[in-house]
Write a protein that holds these residues in place. Structure first.
Motif, PDB file in Angstrom:
ATOM      1  N   GLN A 149      40.945 -68.143 -76.180  1.00  0.00           N
ATOM      2  CA  GLN A 149      41.898 -67.893 -77.252  1.00  0.00           C
ATOM      3  C   GLN A 149      41.340 -66.879 -78.248  1.00  0.00           C
ATOM      4  O   GLN A 149      40.189 -66.977 -78.673  1.00  0.00           O
ATOM      5  CB  GLN A 149      42.184 -69.222 -77.965  1.00  0.00           C
ATOM      6  N   VAL A 150      42.182 -65.905 -78.629  1.00  0.00           N
ATOM      7  CA  VAL A 150      41.808 -64.879 -79.600  1.00  0.00           C
ATOM      8  C   VAL A 150      42.945 -64.726 -80.604  1.00  0.00           C
ATOM      9  O   VAL A 150      44.119 -64.776 -80.227  1.00  0.00           O
ATOM     10  CB  VAL A 150      41.551 -63.524 -78.893  1.00  0.00           C
ATOM     11  N   GLY A 151      42.602 -64.538 -81.859  1.00  0.00           N
ATOM     12  CA  GLY A 151      43.579 -64.213 -82.891  1.00  0.00           C
ATOM     13  C   GLY A 151      43.456 -62.739 -83.224  1.00  0.00           C
ATOM     14  O   GLY A 151      42.356 -62.250 -83.487  1.00  0.00           O
ATOM     15  N   LEU A 152      44.569 -62.025 -83.189  1.00  0.00           N
ATOM     16  CA  LEU A 152      44.587 -60.598 -83.498  1.00  0.00           C
ATOM     17  C   LEU A 152      45.455 -60.383 -84.728  1.00  0.00           C
ATOM     18  O   LEU A 152      46.670 -60.603 -84.683  1.00  0.00           O
ATOM     19  CB  LEU A 152      45.132 -59.802 -82.304  1.00  0.00           C
ATOM     20  N   GLY A 153      44.831 -59.978 -85.834  1.00  0.00           N
ATOM     21  CA  GLY A 153      45.579 -59.678 -87.048  1.00  0.00           C
ATOM     22  C   GLY A 153      46.146 -58.273 -86.971  1.00  0.00           C
ATOM     23  O   GLY A 153      45.422 -57.326 -86.659  1.00  0.00           O
ATOM     24  N   VAL A 154      47.455 -58.138 -87.216  1.00  0.00           N
ATOM     25  CA  VAL A 154      48.110 -56.841 -87.184  1.00  0.00           C
ATOM     26  C   VAL A 154      48.792 -56.572 -88.524  1.00  0.00           C
ATOM     27  O   VAL A 154      48.996 -57.485 -89.324  1.00  0.00           O
ATOM     28  CB  VAL A 154      49.121 -56.739 -86.015  1.00  0.00           C
ATOM     29  N   ARG A 155      49.119 -55.319 -88.759  1.00  0.00           N
ATOM     30  CA  ARG A 155      49.691 -54.886 -90.038  1.00  0.00           C
ATOM     31  C   ARG A 155      50.990 -55.626 -90.363  1.00  0.00           C
ATOM     32  O   ARG A 155      51.240 -56.020 -91.490  1.00  0.00           O
ATOM     33  CB  ARG A 155      49.931 -53.376 -89.976  1.00  0.00           C
ATOM     34  N   ALA A 156      51.851 -55.810 -89.375  1.00  0.00           N
ATOM     35  CA  ALA A 156      53.145 -56.472 -89.539  1.00  0.00           C
ATOM     36  C   ALA A 156      53.573 -56.990 -88.174  1.00  0.00           C
ATOM     37  O   ALA A 156      52.946 -56.689 -87.167  1.00  0.00           O
ATOM     38  CB  ALA A 156      54.180 -55.484 -90.089  1.00  0.00           C
ATOM     39  N   ARG A 157      54.652 -57.751 -88.149  1.00  0.00           N
ATOM     40  CA  ARG A 157      55.177 -58.234 -86.869  1.00  0.00           C
ATOM     41  C   ARG A 157      55.852 -57.054 -86.170  1.00  0.00           C
ATOM     42  O   ARG A 157      56.981 -56.697 -86.472  1.00  0.00           O
ATOM     43  CB  ARG A 157      56.159 -59.376 -87.087  1.00  0.00           C
ATOM     44  N   LEU A 158      55.138 -56.472 -85.226  1.00  0.00           N
ATOM     45  CA  LEU A 158      55.561 -55.255 -84.544  1.00  0.00           C
ATOM     46  C   LEU A 158      55.760 -55.531 -83.054  1.00  0.00           C
ATOM     47  O   LEU A 158      55.233 -56.510 -82.525  1.00  0.00           O
ATOM     48  CB  LEU A 158      54.502 -54.163 -84.737  1.00  0.00           C
ATOM     49  N   PRO A 159      56.498 -54.666 -82.356  1.00  0.00           N
ATOM     50  CA  PRO A 159      56.690 -54.873 -80.919  1.00  0.00           C
ATOM     51  C   PRO A 159      55.371 -54.751 -80.167  1.00  0.00           C
ATOM     52  O   PRO A 159      54.495 -53.973 -80.549  1.00  0.00           O
ATOM     53  CB  PRO A 159      57.664 -53.770 -80.508  1.00  0.00           C
ATOM     54  N   PHE A 160      55.252 -55.538 -79.104  1.00  0.00           N
ATOM     55  CA  PHE A 160      54.045 -55.476 -78.268  1.00  0.00           C
ATOM     56  C   PHE A 160      54.423 -55.660 -76.811  1.00  0.00           C
ATOM     57  O   PHE A 160      55.487 -56.169 -76.482  1.00  0.00           O
ATOM     58  CB  PHE A 160      53.011 -56.530 -78.711  1.00  0.00           C
ATOM     59  N   ARG A 161      53.513 -55.226 -75.952  1.00  0.00           N
ATOM     60  CA  ARG A 161      53.690 -55.434 -74.521  1.00  0.00           C
ATOM     61  C   ARG A 161      52.359 -55.944 -73.963  1.00  0.00           C
ATOM     62  O   ARG A 161      51.292 -55.718 -74.535  1.00  0.00           O
ATOM     63  CB  ARG A 161      54.107 -54.158 -73.804  1.00  0.00           C
ATOM     64  N   VAL A 162      52.457 -56.633 -72.833  1.00  0.00           N
ATOM     65  CA  VAL A 162      51.277 -57.137 -72.139  1.00  0.00           C
ATOM     66  C   VAL A 162      51.350 -56.631 -70.706  1.00  0.00           C
ATOM     67  O   VAL A 162      52.383 -56.755 -70.048  1.00  0.00           O
ATOM     68  CB  VAL A 162      51.215 -58.676 -72.160  1.00  0.00           C
ATOM     69  N   THR A 163      50.252 -56.055 -70.245  1.00  0.00           N
ATOM     70  CA  THR A 163      50.185 -55.536 -68.888  1.00  0.00           C
ATOM     71  C   THR A 163      49.009 -56.178 -68.171  1.00  0.00           C
ATOM     72  O   THR A 163      47.892 -56.182 -68.696  1.00  0.00           O
ATOM     73  CB  THR A 163      49.987 -54.001 -68.898  1.00  0.00           C
ATOM     74  N   ARG A 164      49.271 -56.752 -67.016  1.00  0.00           N
ATOM     75  CA  ARG A 164      48.199 -57.343 -66.216  1.00  0.00           C
ATOM     76  C   ARG A 164      47.829 -56.325 -65.144  1.00  0.00           C
ATOM     77  O   ARG A 164      48.647 -55.981 -64.304  1.00  0.00           O
ATOM     78  CB  ARG A 164      48.669 -58.648 -65.601  1.00  0.00           C
TER      79      ARG A 164
END
Length: 191
Positions: free
Chosen positions: A161-176
């Motif tokens: 488990q990792v927590g990633l702090g970002v500037r704002a709630r922005l769009p994201f994608r995940v690629t395996r």
């Protein structure tokens, strides 16, 4: 007759000049378009997940900056394309299984779970040197447009488990990809 030839020559020269100007003017926007990155924004901000058929060992986490997004990569050698993941925005990050609150700086927090241990279960040695509640070792996100902070949440029951702090709630994608999971967070909602 001389006047006609002169007039034809002047018109031909004017036409060539206008043609060159028109083609140069048409090229300028095309060149500008190539210099400006086109950023996709249709990724959304809802939870994303991919099933796994087995757990392996997380060996590295790294980050990079791109024109349109910031990227974090989880390396799982030997995991192939079966490494599972679950990524979602959360209000607060709590370590699993202890429930300990882990503060993460930024306007929003992405909780990232990767289907891999951060230690070798059989030998009892770490494969990734993260410490619960601390910044990710070797990952410096200062100066990034979107990323603000990283925190290690721990490893439990085949998941890290990792927590990633970002500037704002922005769009994201995940690629395996083969032996890794990539999370990209866009710089904005629009290009």
């Amino acid at each position: 007759m001389r006047r006609v030839r002169t007039a034809v020559a002047v018109l031909a020269l004017a036409g060539a000049t206008l043609g060159t100007a028109a083609s140069t003017a048409g090229a300028a926007p095309a060149e500008a378009a190539r210099a400006t990155a086109v950023c996709p924004t249709g990724w959304g901000s809802g939870a994303k997940g991919g099933a796994t058929s087995g757990a392996d060992h997380l060996e590295d986490i790294r980050a990079a900056r791109h024109d349109c997004y910031d990227r974090i990569v989880f390396d799982v050698p030997g995991g192939g394309s079966r490494v599972g993941y679950h990524v979602q925005y959360v209000d607060r990050l709590y370590a699993d299984p202890s429930g300990k609150y882990i503060p993460v700086a930024g306007g929003a927090i992405l909780e990232i779970r990767i289907g891999a241990w951060s230690y070798d279960v059989e030998r009892g040695v770490p494969t990734y040197p993260g410490k619960v509640g601390k910044a990710l070792p070797g990952v410096n996100v200062s100066g990034y447009r979107t990323f603000r902070d990283t925190r290690f949440g721990g490893s439990f029951e085949g998941q890290t488990q990792v927590g990633l702090g970002v500037r704002a709630r922005l769009p994201f994608r995940v690629t395996r990809l083969n032996d890794r999971v990539v999370v990209d967070v866009a710089h904005s909602w629009t290009s």
